[in-house]
Scaffold this active site. Structure first.
Site, PDB file in Angstrom:
ATOM      1  N   THR B 143      30.064  50.246  52.260  1.00 26.81           N
ATOM      2  CA  THR B 143      29.346  48.978  52.374  1.00 26.81           C
ATOM      3  C   THR B 143      27.852  49.222  52.298  1.00 26.81           C
ATOM      4  O   THR B 143      27.326  50.101  52.992  1.00 26.81           O
ATOM      5  CB  THR B 143      29.664  48.201  53.662  1.00 26.81           C
ATOM      6  OG1 THR B 143      28.738  47.112  53.769  1.00 26.81           O
ATOM      7  CG2 THR B 143      29.528  49.041  54.916  1.00 26.81           C
ATOM      8  N   VAL B 144      27.181  48.469  51.446  1.00 27.33           N
ATOM      9  CA  VAL B 144      25.727  48.582  51.376  1.00 27.33           C
ATOM     10  C   VAL B 144      25.090  48.124  52.683  1.00 27.33           C
ATOM     11  O   VAL B 144      23.968  48.506  52.993  1.00 27.33           O
ATOM     12  CB  VAL B 144      25.135  47.763  50.202  1.00 27.33           C
ATOM     13  CG1 VAL B 144      25.597  48.336  48.867  1.00 27.33           C
ATOM     14  CG2 VAL B 144      25.447  46.277  50.302  1.00 27.33           C
ATOM     15  N   ASP B 145      25.804  47.297  53.440  1.00 24.49           N
ATOM     16  CA  ASP B 145      25.229  46.752  54.678  1.00 24.49           C
ATOM     17  C   ASP B 145      25.080  47.814  55.773  1.00 24.49           C
ATOM     18  O   ASP B 145      24.384  47.586  56.754  1.00 24.49           O
ATOM     19  CB  ASP B 145      26.093  45.591  55.201  1.00 24.49           C
ATOM     20  CG  ASP B 145      25.997  44.378  54.309  1.00 24.49           C
ATOM     21  OD1 ASP B 145      25.044  44.298  53.505  1.00 24.49           O
ATOM     22  OD2 ASP B 145      26.878  43.503  54.396  1.00 24.49           O
ATOM     23  N   GLY B 192      21.900  42.209  53.211  1.00 25.67           N
ATOM     24  CA  GLY B 192      22.131  42.576  54.599  1.00 25.67           C
ATOM     25  C   GLY B 192      22.353  41.315  55.405  1.00 25.67           C
ATOM     26  O   GLY B 192      21.448  40.777  56.025  1.00 25.67           O
ATOM     27  N   ARG B 193      23.572  40.846  55.369  1.00 24.03           N
ATOM     28  CA  ARG B 193      23.874  39.540  55.936  1.00 24.03           C
ATOM     29  C   ARG B 193      23.613  39.498  57.442  1.00 24.03           C
ATOM     30  O   ARG B 193      22.973  38.593  57.945  1.00 24.03           O
ATOM     31  CB  ARG B 193      25.352  39.247  55.668  1.00 24.03           C
ATOM     32  CG  ARG B 193      25.710  37.816  55.535  1.00 24.03           C
ATOM     33  CD  ARG B 193      27.177  37.710  55.205  1.00 24.03           C
ATOM     34  NE  ARG B 193      27.457  38.163  53.839  1.00 24.03           N
ATOM     35  CZ  ARG B 193      27.614  37.326  52.816  1.00 24.03           C
ATOM     36  NH1 ARG B 193      27.534  36.031  53.005  1.00 24.03           N
ATOM     37  NH2 ARG B 193      27.872  37.793  51.616  1.00 24.03           N
ATOM     38  N   GLU B 246      18.109  38.805  53.615  1.00 26.62           N
ATOM     39  CA  GLU B 246      18.792  37.530  53.349  1.00 26.62           C
ATOM     40  C   GLU B 246      19.360  36.933  54.635  1.00 26.62           C
ATOM     41  O   GLU B 246      19.614  35.739  54.702  1.00 26.62           O
ATOM     42  CB  GLU B 246      19.922  37.733  52.341  1.00 26.62           C
ATOM     43  CG  GLU B 246      21.018  38.668  52.844  1.00 26.62           C
ATOM     44  CD  GLU B 246      22.246  38.752  51.924  1.00 26.62           C
ATOM     45  OE1 GLU B 246      22.391  37.929  51.022  1.00 26.62           O
ATOM     46  OE2 GLU B 246      23.069  39.672  52.141  1.00 26.62           O
ATOM     47  N   TYR B 296      22.169  41.373  43.210  1.00 26.68           N
ATOM     48  CA  TYR B 296      23.085  42.418  42.725  1.00 26.68           C
ATOM     49  C   TYR B 296      22.366  43.638  42.134  1.00 26.68           C
ATOM     50  O   TYR B 296      22.944  44.724  42.069  1.00 26.68           O
ATOM     51  CB  TYR B 296      24.019  41.848  41.648  1.00 26.68           C
ATOM     52  CG  TYR B 296      25.186  41.043  42.165  1.00 26.68           C
ATOM     53  CD1 TYR B 296      25.388  40.829  43.523  1.00 26.68           C
ATOM     54  CD2 TYR B 296      26.112  40.500  41.282  1.00 26.68           C
ATOM     55  CE1 TYR B 296      26.459  40.090  43.988  1.00 26.68           C
ATOM     56  CE2 TYR B 296      27.199  39.764  41.740  1.00 26.68           C
ATOM     57  CZ  TYR B 296      27.376  39.549  43.088  1.00 26.68           C
ATOM     58  OH  TYR B 296      28.442  38.828  43.542  1.00 26.68           O
ATOM     59  N   GLN B 298      20.189  45.416  43.312  1.00 28.39           N
ATOM     60  CA  GLN B 298      20.024  46.485  44.286  1.00 28.39           C
ATOM     61  C   GLN B 298      21.301  47.267  44.545  1.00 28.39           C
ATOM     62  O   GLN B 298      21.271  48.485  44.676  1.00 28.39           O
ATOM     63  CB  GLN B 298      19.445  45.949  45.600  1.00 28.39           C
ATOM     64  CG  GLN B 298      20.373  45.054  46.397  1.00 28.39           C
ATOM     65  CD  GLN B 298      19.634  44.166  47.403  1.00 28.39           C
ATOM     66  OE1 GLN B 298      19.154  44.614  48.434  1.00 28.39           O
ATOM     67  NE2 GLN B 298      19.548  42.888  47.094  1.00 28.39           N
ATOM     68  N   ARG B 299      22.418  46.584  44.618  1.00 30.10           N
ATOM     69  CA  ARG B 299      23.636  47.308  44.976  1.00 30.10           C
ATOM     70  C   ARG B 299      24.324  47.927  43.752  1.00 30.10           C
ATOM     71  O   ARG B 299      25.233  48.748  43.896  1.00 30.10           O
ATOM     72  CB  ARG B 299      24.603  46.405  45.742  1.00 30.10           C
ATOM     73  CG  ARG B 299      25.331  45.411  44.888  1.00 30.10           C
ATOM     74  CD  ARG B 299      26.243  44.543  45.753  1.00 30.10           C
ATOM     75  NE  ARG B 299      27.242  43.891  44.910  1.00 30.10           N
ATOM     76  CZ  ARG B 299      28.037  42.906  45.283  1.00 30.10           C
ATOM     77  NH1 ARG B 299      27.949  42.437  46.530  1.00 30.10           N
ATOM     78  NH2 ARG B 299      28.913  42.378  44.474  1.00 30.10           N
TER      79      ARG B 299
END
Lengths: 419, 419
Positions: B143-145, B192-193, B246, B296, B298-299
């Protein structure tokens, strides 16, 4: 034996990933001709540095620091958006320039910019004749918009084109993965106020099987045709990518998005076409979307610069100095393409009178009949410009970029007030 | 002699620049153990592929194609946002999974995703006990998060962090050049929700003298404090860069921007905090701004992936297979950090029961007291994760990314309707 004179160099307008490579070309070539060129003074913040006698002595920078400019994005001496008005109405500014040039024995003027800057450079080139001060003014081309006339391409463009193509490819792979249950349409907004060259670069990913819709400033936006095209592609491929130029306009002549403010040249400041277009897709078709606005990221992205572009940027800088040493004035080195494949090019020369204030939009034959794509001729034009990688050095995971000392030259004149 | 079983592998949730590197690790390691693992079947579009018996025979791909996955962003087999509901209420779905596993002799289940996916994987891991079908389910973290618990970091994060830091550095150099007469504040929105890890990566450019304000989801947004901070930095440095997550929320608990739609997991789809924040700056301070939304880009940015991240992504994939071969079920390989500098890490193991549905926000001690920056401890944590470059191969100016044949496995069962 020709006189030895100092040189003035300045960066103007929006900076790019490779404008410092041109600075590197100018300074290294001048250093190789110390018999003819004394100091290279850079204007701090462009022409403003000349007007305010805010000069930087590039001689204080090591050879290694100057070499590092080749792989450093942005304008190392500062840039500006400041256009000289006409000689008739603003004689005071020109008299000040001559005063500064005379005080610092400056005989060469190298101005690194786009169309507006070419106009400024052209005006300076006329000072010899109009006001009796001997100066040779050479314009060093630079603009991500790729809209200067005569030259086959503009340094700065190839790298932003590569950034857009690489980013569009990567994001399209992403959307393709997600399309079954999530995002089906990805919208990416790119720069290019009046010309669609940058947006066109997004079309290069079609070679990789990606369905792309491009919205050019040169083509009047038609919402119904656009959403119909997106729908066709999504139904066929499961997803699609939209590249929208910030300069895209509707039938009313208005930009799709308008932040409502203007830059110092009087241009409207744009941004936000992507969310507008994405919402149209959502409303007309119901597809889930994502959107990105690359903005400065695209023109600053030295990490993914085109090696072709870096070399051309350096070479036009070097050529400008050589042209000056040959006695030229009021000219700009150009890129002359002699072959598409294998790609071959050489440096040419254009008279500034034919460059200043002329914009080169995309010729219609490079855009497909439906207005949403690029033709094979466009592909042949663009493809070599993004070729080759020229990655900067990295330290601790980040690129190593030059930050110069920018030592000021002692002032000799009274202050000058910018109006 | 242990039984030889086939394996199922699927990608879930938002894809990353390196999730395919994990796929590469799973498949190459499985191929190295042909005595124990027969075929590796990939689910087309994640768990949906298992439910609909839409399996891909990865055995049809060459060793070179599988190796190329290591440098290919996105999900090569398709991903999905589809969360299995509870066994009590949705027994039909679990029965179908067992039916498909049995029909294709699948004994190993490798699920590559984030927190929601860990929950799905955990539910599948319970099938042996709950429904008598012997399966070993191993979660492969992604996960990018960076918000999975227990593991020191999550594959996918290091590369997006590197993208954000590199982009912020480059754009900041750009703004610095222009600040005298043009843009003074650059705002970049990042993903990054619920966790500010990605936004935090923007803080790494402070080492390069860049003034940065970070807006974290973990810190309640205060407009007055924010614009005051921006003003202080612009007055001191001439410019500043703002990184806004975000997931940044105001005192009312609402996201700064909200597109008003939801994804399949019921999360709000975000985007557009950057223009909101940029306009606040303009209104309060009058500074010219530019803003970017990386979304998108970025990821998906495999071209600037972190070599550390690529290796970790591959290694957790390989480790998942080895754990399965050792008889593990309901576990996830983790990254265990043993030293910051020099950076050292090893693969650990976490029980899925402790991973599923647990989010790891940024600890408050990694954020400065004023809420706008990162602490030295955060810098020590982040810095090694972006280290090293692992550029893909390029052809004609574009990265060479894998597009697999994705040959379907012949179906043996009646269709299944997704509800």
């Amino acid at each position: 034996m020709p006189l030895k004179k100092n040189a003035f160099y300045a960066q103007s307008g929006g900076v790019t990933a490779v404008i410092n490579a041109s600075a590197c070309g100018v300074i290294e070539t001048a250093r190789a001709h110390r018999d003819r060129i004394g100091k290279v003074y850079a204007g701090r913040d462009g022409i403003i540095g000349a007007l305010t006698e805010d000069l930087i002595d590039t001689g204080k920078e090591s050879a290694a620091a100057i070499a590092l400019l080749r792989s450093t994005p942005s304008g190392a001496f500062g840039s500006c958006r400041y256009k000289l008005k006409s000689l008739d109405t603003h004689r005071r500014e020109y008299e000040r320039l001559i005063e500064v040039f005379r005080a610092h024995d400056i005989g060469y003027f190298f101005y690194n910019g786009g169309g507006d800057s070419a106009d400024t450079c052209y005006k300076v080139s006329q000072l010899s004749e109009a006001m009796g001060y001997p100066i040779q003014a050479i314009h060093v081309p630079k603009t991500v918009d790729n809209d200067l006339p005569i030259t086959d391409c503009c340094p700065g463009f190839g790298s932003v084109a590569k950034y857009v193509a690489v980013s569009a490819l990567e994001a399209s792979f992403d959307v393709c993965s997600m399309a079954r249950t999530s995002t089906k349409v990805f919208v990416m907004e790119v720069m290019g106020r009046h010309a669609g060259w940058i947006a066109a670069a997004g079309g290069l990913v079609e070679d990789h099987g990606i369905p792309v819709v491009i919205l050019f400033p040169e083509v009047e936006f038609d919402e119904k045709k656009f959403t119909a095209r997106v729908d066709t592609l999504v139904k066929k491929h499961g997803f699609c990518t939209v590249i929208v130029s910030e300069g895209c306009k509707g039938a009313d002549g208005k930009f799709l998005a308008d932040q409502g403010s203007q830059d110092a040249f009087g241009h409207q400041q744009l941004g936000g076409a992507a969310p507008v277009v994405a919402n149209m897709v959502k409303q007309a078709l119901g597809y889930k979307f994502h959107w990105a606005v690359a903005d400065y990221l695209q023109r600053a992205a030295r990490h993914i610069a085109s090696a072709t572009d870096v070399k051309q940027a350096y070479d036009v800088g070097a050529a400008a100095v050589k042209l000056a040493l040959k006695g030229h004035n009021a000219v700009m080195p150009t890129i002359e393409r002699t072959s598409d494949s294998p790609y071959r090019w050489r440096i040419g020369v254009a008279p500034l009178a034919k460059v200043a204030n002329v914009e080169k939009p995309m010729p219609r034959h490079l855009i497909t009949a439906d207005g949403f794509g690029i033709t094979p001729a466009c592909r042949r034009y663009l493809s070599p410009l993004i070729k080759g990688e020229d990655a900067p050095a990295f330290r601790n995971g980040l690129p190593v970029y030059a930050t110069l000392k920018n030592v000021p030259v002692p002032r000799k004149l009274p202050p000058f007030e910018l109006r």
